[in-house]
Scaffold this motif. Structure first.
Motif, PDB file in Angstrom:
ATOM      1  N   GLU A 178     111.889  54.475  20.665  1.00 54.93           N
ATOM      2  CA  GLU A 178     112.900  54.876  19.665  1.00 54.93           C
ATOM      3  C   GLU A 178     113.185  56.357  19.824  1.00 54.93           C
ATOM      4  O   GLU A 178     112.258  57.179  19.700  1.00 54.93           O
ATOM      5  N   ASN A 179     114.430  56.678  20.056  1.00 51.84           N
ATOM      6  CA  ASN A 179     114.838  58.082  20.207  1.00 51.84           C
ATOM      7  C   ASN A 179     113.952  58.843  21.196  1.00 51.84           C
ATOM      8  O   ASN A 179     113.516  59.966  20.932  1.00 51.84           O
ATOM      9  N   GLY A 180     113.659  58.189  22.281  1.00 54.45           N
ATOM     10  CA  GLY A 180     112.864  58.846  23.313  1.00 54.45           C
ATOM     11  C   GLY A 180     111.396  58.950  22.991  1.00 54.45           C
ATOM     12  O   GLY A 180     110.653  59.647  23.688  1.00 54.45           O
ATOM     13  N   LYS A 181     110.949  58.266  21.932  1.00 54.78           N
ATOM     14  CA  LYS A 181     109.518  58.310  21.579  1.00 54.78           C
ATOM     15  C   LYS A 181     108.909  56.921  21.700  1.00 54.78           C
ATOM     16  O   LYS A 181     109.599  55.915  21.527  1.00 54.78           O
ATOM     17  N   LEU A 182     107.606  56.893  21.941  1.00 52.64           N
ATOM     18  CA  LEU A 182     106.896  55.617  21.915  1.00 52.64           C
ATOM     19  C   LEU A 182     106.256  55.458  20.544  1.00 52.64           C
ATOM     20  O   LEU A 182     105.396  56.255  20.157  1.00 52.64           O
ATOM     21  N   LEU A 183     106.691  54.420  19.827  1.00 52.17           N
ATOM     22  CA  LEU A 183     106.126  54.153  18.512  1.00 52.17           C
ATOM     23  C   LEU A 183     105.426  52.800  18.547  1.00 52.17           C
ATOM     24  O   LEU A 183     105.883  51.891  19.258  1.00 52.17           O
TER      25      LEU A 183
END
Lengths: 375, 703
Positions: A178-183
């Motif tokens: 999500e938005n370049g992040k790993l969640l």
């Protein structure tokens, strides 16, 4: 020596009854007494003179709420005996001792536990091991020979060796980009040594920092990992697995190339990657316990992307340890499966080279990213 | 042996007269999660006219959870307590209202006897503390312990292990001067105090649920004897008092009153003696240095040059170099140097002051009579703060980091140092000097003190003066071995230079490389060992920054002149490192941030409890040159750019692609020395950005 101890058994009958309460199931009764001693009697050892071999009176240990291993084993034995169980004192040498009872010496035993013989089965109760369940055995006494009292004689027995499979550490986590992040969201499950070790640590931690301590334990040394919403199962429960869930963010794990490929570092944990033996080490290495670690990670592949490159599987399996790592693609997900088994708690110096070579491959796998390419 | 026999000849147990259950109603709500609360702790140490010390201890603990229970399960009380089985030592007030009496029979078996008895080998005879396992103690109980003992010497340390929140605390000690100076510790008497910050913040002081108080008699005593009226009386006052034999009344009368305001949870050492040993060595040293100085400066025309040479000669004789050197030199420290230097200065008729200072990380003293962990130095008033301290690798005249602060400086009074008659030098007779060596400042001392205080503002250095400048080049990528060459050149200036020098010398060559540090080695072997040691030291420093060093290709150390402020220490090395990058398909993931090494990690999750302090302002600069492997180009270099700047400091990183390479410049500057915890975000902001930078990666893509 044990016979000369005045245990004042009749005084302890009411105590045992009170601990058992209305329980009628025999195994549950044993559990209640075993757990009561674990929870309420502190291990404090003053082994002066003959007290290095002679157990303290059960009633004294009960009154003082402290005792050494012999005192705690003796109290467990007497509490069980007063409510009708066949419980016996048992000498044992822990794995601290590099020899067994083949040697005719008092020094082969350094610990005392209590053995209950119930329906022909022997249960070895070590009340100094807090948070351990009935039928579960700490690494230090597993497979160790022991001497169980038997009237004027004794029985030579051996505590079962529970193998690495007992020490379960399972992590099942799902991650998304999500938005370049790993969640992600993780569900962990612990049994055996990881569980007892966690529960002991938790209960040895000051109340005002317990929550912080749990998070610090879960994060470990990964400063890219941020966790929140941590929930645990009952932290006083011994028999059932310990379960912990939390949400997390894995920072600095997604890179986007100029042609919009996504390069992802999916390994949240790098277990054992720092354990490398250099030439200066001359002694064998002993783990605190055997390991049975299993991680299953599911990454949801974003729309309009496919798996471009994923690291090749790694499969190392021998009598000492195994590392089985692989990526699988299934139903729009990329799954990372990691299984680590340390089957023997000791790595001999002669096996260091084998270990080092294996760890090099393990580190390479940990560091290798997955590339998702645009369709 | 005789001394040991006299130790603790007699001890006795106080009978506890308390009958009522200790009151827990006043415990503040904010302590609800505390594991153990000390409801009251009293310690008293007095010396009677016969030279016997009475030590009494009374403490009430409230056990709140299993952690607290574990902490208090066993206690250690002075050895050879001669409590009968029925002598009451303490009580447990149970949750259910019952009371358990703790008596002498609960003391550990006396397996180690003192006096006539000895160790198993017969070699040693020693006293032992008595362990007391608390019987029947459970969570929710209140435990009360009280004992008193008589001893024939001062305890070497007095521990007030109050890492737990404490409702009420008293500490009182009264000893004579002779014991003060010649007691157990021989050179000084120490009281180790352990505090928990929550008890001592100013927030608590002003809190209306004032939970910590001192007794009225303590207050009166403090008012009468310690503090002047205009001094704020903190409720958490810990009193240490040592009064002296009336016959020596003019010698020293010494008080310490301490509030503990804004303390970290750390061990504090209150040291209160200017007495020191080594008088003979001091005289010899002064004579030798004077002789050398006299040869070089028959007339003192340049005071600074003269003092620098004095410092240099001193360091030549006593600079810590090896374990052997230190032992031989009797571990000369700041006190030793101060005495030597003061003799030289006095003889040269250069005005000076000897002082003690309180390092600023302990906070300001609550009163002028308070100095904690003092350091000794000499200041030359006319030259304004030209300081000497030989043990911290600072250039003379530079302010050692622990002085670099505004703070209270205590100037030693003449009575603290023995008047000194300078000996003849090389047969030349000098006039006997009847005046004391040490000069008394304009004392603001009240009638109780014999020394004065001045508020001093030592100049604090600019961050640029304490510069660590790193130039790092990453090159020669080997994809087969996953290695590359890491070339580093680091220069240290100012206090960074002093700090590096200290580290370089603190692990001595012999200690590091020889099995036997006292073994004589030949010059050739010595050179070889020195080279190996340096290689190990440099390689170790690089590894400690989190880099996986495979091999050291080259290394060098350019020390320059230690006494030249502008000359840095420069360390250079080329090493082969591993795991800086990983290749995947057409990409290489490069851990650029890792080049910066490990950074201070701010605590991002919890509210800052204490003010910030760093020893000195400083700057770290990095220039990272990455020579890309042939055929590769870097993607999104701008993702490495970042900046956070506040009044506390800044971190800035600026990256640019440069043909076949990348250049990243970073600066991390600490512009503060103290910073208010209320503005923690201003400190954490730049620290966090620097820490985050170390995790940054970039992609290299095949052209």
């Amino acid at each position: 020596l044990a016979d000369s101890v005045d245990n004042r058994e009749t005084d302890l009958h009411s105590a045992a009854s009170s601990i058992i309460g209305s329980e009628t199931d025999s195994l549950k009764m044993i559990e209640k007494i075993f757990y009561w001693v674990q929870d309420n009697v502190r291990y404090i050892a003053f082994e002066e003179g003959i007290m290095g071999y002679k157990p303290a009176s059960a009633s004294k240990v009960y009154d003082h709420l402290y005792g050494d291993c012999k005192g705690m084993a003796n109290l467990t034995k007497i509490l069980l005996k007063t409510v009708g169980f066949d419980s016996r004192l048992t000498w044992i040498g822990t794995n601290d001792i590099p020899y067994n009872n083949d040697i005719p010496s008092l020094a082969v035993y350094n610990h005392m536990i209590c053995t209950v013989i119930f329906k022909g089965k022997k249960y070895f109760l070590d009340p100094t091991e807090s948070f351990i369940a009935l039928g579960d055995y700490a690494e230090r006494i597993q497979g160790r020979p022991c001497m169980v009292e038997n009237g004027k004689n004794y029985l030579v027995e051996k505590v079962p060796d529970l193998s690495y499979e007992r020490n379960v550490e399972n992590q099942n986590y799902t991650v998304r980009i999500e938005n370049g992040k790993l969640l992600g969201f993780n569900e962990c499950q612990y049994m055996g040594e990881p569980k007892t070790s966690f529960l002991r640590g938790y209960n040895s931690t000051k109340s005002n920092i317990k929550e912080h301590a749990v998070n610090a334990y879960l994060v470990g040394s990964n400063s890219n990992l941020i966790i929140k919403n941590t929930k645990t199962s009952d932290l006083n429960e011994r028999a059932q697995p310990l379960k912990i869930t939390y949400d997390f963010e894995l920072k600095n794990s997604v890179l986007r190339s100029s042609n919009n490929d996504l390069v992802i570092m999916l390994n949240k944990d790098q277990d054992l990657s720092r354990l490398y033996f250099d030439s200066t080490r001359v002694c064998d290495y002993e783990f605190t316990s055997k390991y049975n670690i299993s991680h299953n990670c599911s990454l949801k592949i974003p729309n309009k992307y496919k798996v471009g490159t994923a690291p090749s599987p790694l499969n190392i399996d021998n009598d000492l340890f195994s590392f089985n790592f692989r990526y699988e693609q299934r139903d729009g997900e990329l799954r990372l499966v990691k299984q680590i088994k340390i089957k023997q708690a000791v790595i001999r110096t002669s096996d260091f080279q084998l270990w080092n070579k294996s760890i090099e491959q393990v580190i390479k796998f940990y560091n290798s990213p997955v590339i998702l390419s645009q369709i | 042996m005789k001394k040991f026999l006299l130790l603790n000849i007699f001890s006795c147990i106080f009978m506890i007269c308390r009958a009522e259950v200790p009151d827990t109603s006043g415990i503040p709500v904010r302590w609800k999660k505390e594991s153990l609360i000390i409801l009251s702790e009293k310690y008293r140490l007095t010396e009677n006219s016969s030279g016997i010390f009475n030590e009494s201890f009374h403490c009430i603990y409230y056990v709140r959870d299993k952690f607290g229970l574990r902490q208090i399960s066993t206690l250690t009380i002075p050895g050879d307590i001669k409590a009968g089985d029925n002598t009451e030592i303490g009580r447990i007030y149970r949750k259910d209202g019952s009371v358990i009496s703790i008596t002498g029979k609960h003391l550990t078996p006396r397996q180690i006897k003192i006096g006539k008895s000895s160790s198993a080998t017969g070699k040693f005879s020693y006293e032992s503390g008595q362990k007391l396992a608390i019987p029947g103690l459970a969570v929710g109980d209140i435990l009360e312990i009280e004992y008193s003992a008589e001893r024939h010497s001062l305890p070497s340390t007095v521990s007030m292990a109050s890492i737990y929140p404490t409702m009420r605390k008293e500490f009182y000690a009264s000893v004579t001067a002779s014991q003060f100076f010649t007691g157990y510790a021989s050179t000084y008497f120490e009281a180790f105090l352990y505090f928990r910050p929550v008890n001592f913040t100013s927030e608590n002081i002003s809190n209306t649920d004032q939970s910590i108080t001192v007794t009225q008699d303590t207050v009166e005593r403090i008012k009468d004897e310690i503090l002047t009226d205009d001094k704020k009386l903190y409720p958490y006052l810990i009193l240490f008092k040592s009064h002296f034999d009336p016959a020596k009344a003019e010698f020293v009368r010494n008080y310490i009153a301490f509030s503990g305001e804004e303390l970290e949870t750390k061990q504090l050492s209150i040291v209160r003696s200017i007495y020191y040993r080594g008088d003979k060595i001091q005289k010899t040293t002064a004579s030798v240095i004077w002789s050398k100085l006299h040869q070089k400066h028959p007339i003192i025309s340049d005071t600074i040059a003269w003092m620098n040479d004095a410092f240099y000669f001193y360091r030549e004789m006593y600079a810590p170099g090896s374990v052997f050197d230190n032992v031989k030199a009797n571990y000369p420290g700041d006190k030793f140097f101060v005495n030597v230097m003061s003799r030289l200065l006095f003889k040269a008729k250069i005005p000076y002051k000897v002082f003690l200072t309180q390092p600023d990380y302990y906070g300001k003293p609550v009163s002028e009579s308070t100095v904690i962990d003092p350091h000794y130095g000499i200041v030359l008033p006319r030259l304004k703060y030209y300081l000497f301290n030989p043990v911290v690798y600072n250039i003379p005249g530079d302010v050692p980091s622990y002085f670099e602060t505004q703070g209270y400086v205590e100037f030693a009074a003449n009575k603290h140092f023995k008047p000194y008659r300078f000996p003849g030098l090389l047969g030349v007779l000098f006039l006997p000097i009847a005046l004391p060596v040490y000069i008394v400042t304009d004392s603001k001392a009240n009638k109780y003190r014999k020394f004065g205080f001045e508020y001093a503002e030592f100049p604090s250095s600019d961050p640029e003066q304490n510069l660590v400048n790193n130039e790092i080049t990453l090159k020669d990528f080997d994809f087969t071995k996953n290695t590359c060459i890491f070339s580093i050149r680091t220069s240290y200036l100012g206090k960074a230079k002093a700090s590096y020098s200290r580290r370089l010398c603190s692990s001595t060559l012999c200690y590091e490389t020889c099995e036997n540090p006292y073994r004589r080695v030949s010059r050739k072997e010595d050179e070889k060992l020195a080279s190996e040691y340096l290689k190990k030291f440099i390689s170790g420093n690089i590894s400690s920054e989190g880099h996986n060093v495979c091999s050291v290709k080259t290394y060098s150390l350019e020390k320059g002149s230690f006494f030249s402020p502008g000359e840095p220490i420069v360390v250079s090395a080329d090493v082969e490192v591993k795991d800086f990058f990983v290749s995947a398909g057409k990409y290489v993931v490069l851990n650029v941030g890792q080049l910066l090494g490990e950074q201070l990690q701010p605590n991002r999750d919890t509210v800052r409890q204490n003010n910030f302090f760093i020893p000195y302002r400083k700057k770290y600069a990095f220039r990272l040159n990455i020579k890309l492997p042939p055929g590769y180009v870097a993607d999104d270099v701008s993702s490495l750019n970042g900046k956070f700047q506040s009044a506390a400091g800044k971190f800035v990183s600026q990256a640019s692609a440069n043909g076949d390479g990348i250049v990243v410049n970073t600066e991390k500057i600490y512009t503060f020395q103290h910073y208010d915890k209320g503005k923690a975000s201003e400190v954490n902001g730049f620290l966090a950005l620097a820490d985050d930078f170390t995790h940054l990666k970039i992609l290299l893509r095949k052209k």
